[in-house]
Design a protein around this motif. Structure first.
Motif, PDB file in Angstrom:
ATOM      1  N   LEU A  84       0.860  -1.168   0.000  1.00 16.73           N
ATOM      2  CA  LEU A  84       0.000   0.000   0.000  1.00 16.73           C
ATOM      3  C   LEU A  84       0.902   1.225   0.000  1.00 16.73           C
ATOM      4  O   LEU A  84       1.694   1.425   0.923  1.00 16.73           O
ATOM      5  N   SER A  85       0.828   2.012  -1.052  1.00 14.39           N
ATOM      6  CA  SER A  85       1.648   3.223  -1.157  1.00 14.39           C
ATOM      7  C   SER A  85       0.877   4.392  -0.575  1.00 14.39           C
ATOM      8  O   SER A  85      -0.261   4.653  -0.981  1.00 14.39           O
ATOM      9  N   LEU A  86       1.502   5.099   0.350  1.00 15.86           N
ATOM     10  CA  LEU A  86       0.873   6.235   0.993  1.00 15.86           C
ATOM     11  C   LEU A  86       1.480   7.543   0.492  1.00 15.86           C
ATOM     12  O   LEU A  86       2.696   7.634   0.304  1.00 15.86           O
ATOM     13  N   LEU A  87       0.643   8.524   0.283  1.00 18.15           N
ATOM     14  CA  LEU A  87       1.011   9.886  -0.121  1.00 18.15           C
ATOM     15  C   LEU A  87       1.698   9.954  -1.488  1.00 18.15           C
ATOM     16  O   LEU A  87       2.553  10.812  -1.705  1.00 18.15           O
ATOM     17  N   PRO A  88       1.324   9.106  -2.465  1.00 17.25           N
ATOM     18  CA  PRO A  88       2.060   9.120  -3.741  1.00 17.25           C
ATOM     19  C   PRO A  88       1.904  10.402  -4.540  1.00 17.25           C
ATOM     20  O   PRO A  88       2.778  10.741  -5.322  1.00 17.25           O
TER      21      PRO A  88
END
Length: 149
Positions: A84-88
């Protein structure tokens, strides 16, 4: 001059190209064209002349509204195959001051609860309960500068 705000879908293209500043510039430009500004909605067709008597289409236009929601979610998080990528695509202004908070956002990895704030060059990201155990998380630095530590 007229255009259709369906082009809001291009905001995430810039996020995926690693250009969050361009993504935010495009998003802010589109949001500037709300008619009237206080209504918080985009028409199906936006004219450059504020009181131009031509076709506007639906107001609010739900397809554009759905794309707007998808765009904001995509700037806050991305569901990659392995993490899960956060703040991309989060611009630095979103995490400045008191920062931002996300509550109960459903993802493929469970429910995201997150707080993010940047002060004095320190980015703090807090996660609440809801993500499945073992979920890999990647955090993108909003300013796209490599942290020193």
């Amino acid at each position: 001059y007229a255009y259709t705000p369906y082009e809001i879908r291009n905001v995430l293209s810039y996020v995926h190209l690693g250009q969050p500043d361009v993504a935010d510039e495009l998003l802010q430009g589109l949001l500037h064209d709300r008619r009237p500004l206080e209504w918080q909605v985009l028409a199906e067709v936006v004219h450059s002349r504020l009181r131009f008597p031509r076709y506007l289409g639906d107001m609010p236009h739900t397809w554009i509204g759905a794309e707007y929601g998808r765009t904001l979610f995509g700037m806050l998080m991305r569901e990659d195959d392995d993490a899960l990528s956060l703040l991309p695509g989060t611009p630095p202004s979103w995490v400045a001051g008191n920062g931002l908070a996300v509550e109960r956002l459903p993802t493929a990895y469970g429910t995201l609860q997150m707080q993010a704030r940047q002060r004095d060059g320190v980015l703090t990201v807090g996660l609440g309960k809801g993500l499945r155990g073992g979920t890999a998380v990647k955090v993108w630095w909003p300013a796209r500068t490599m942290p020193k530590t």
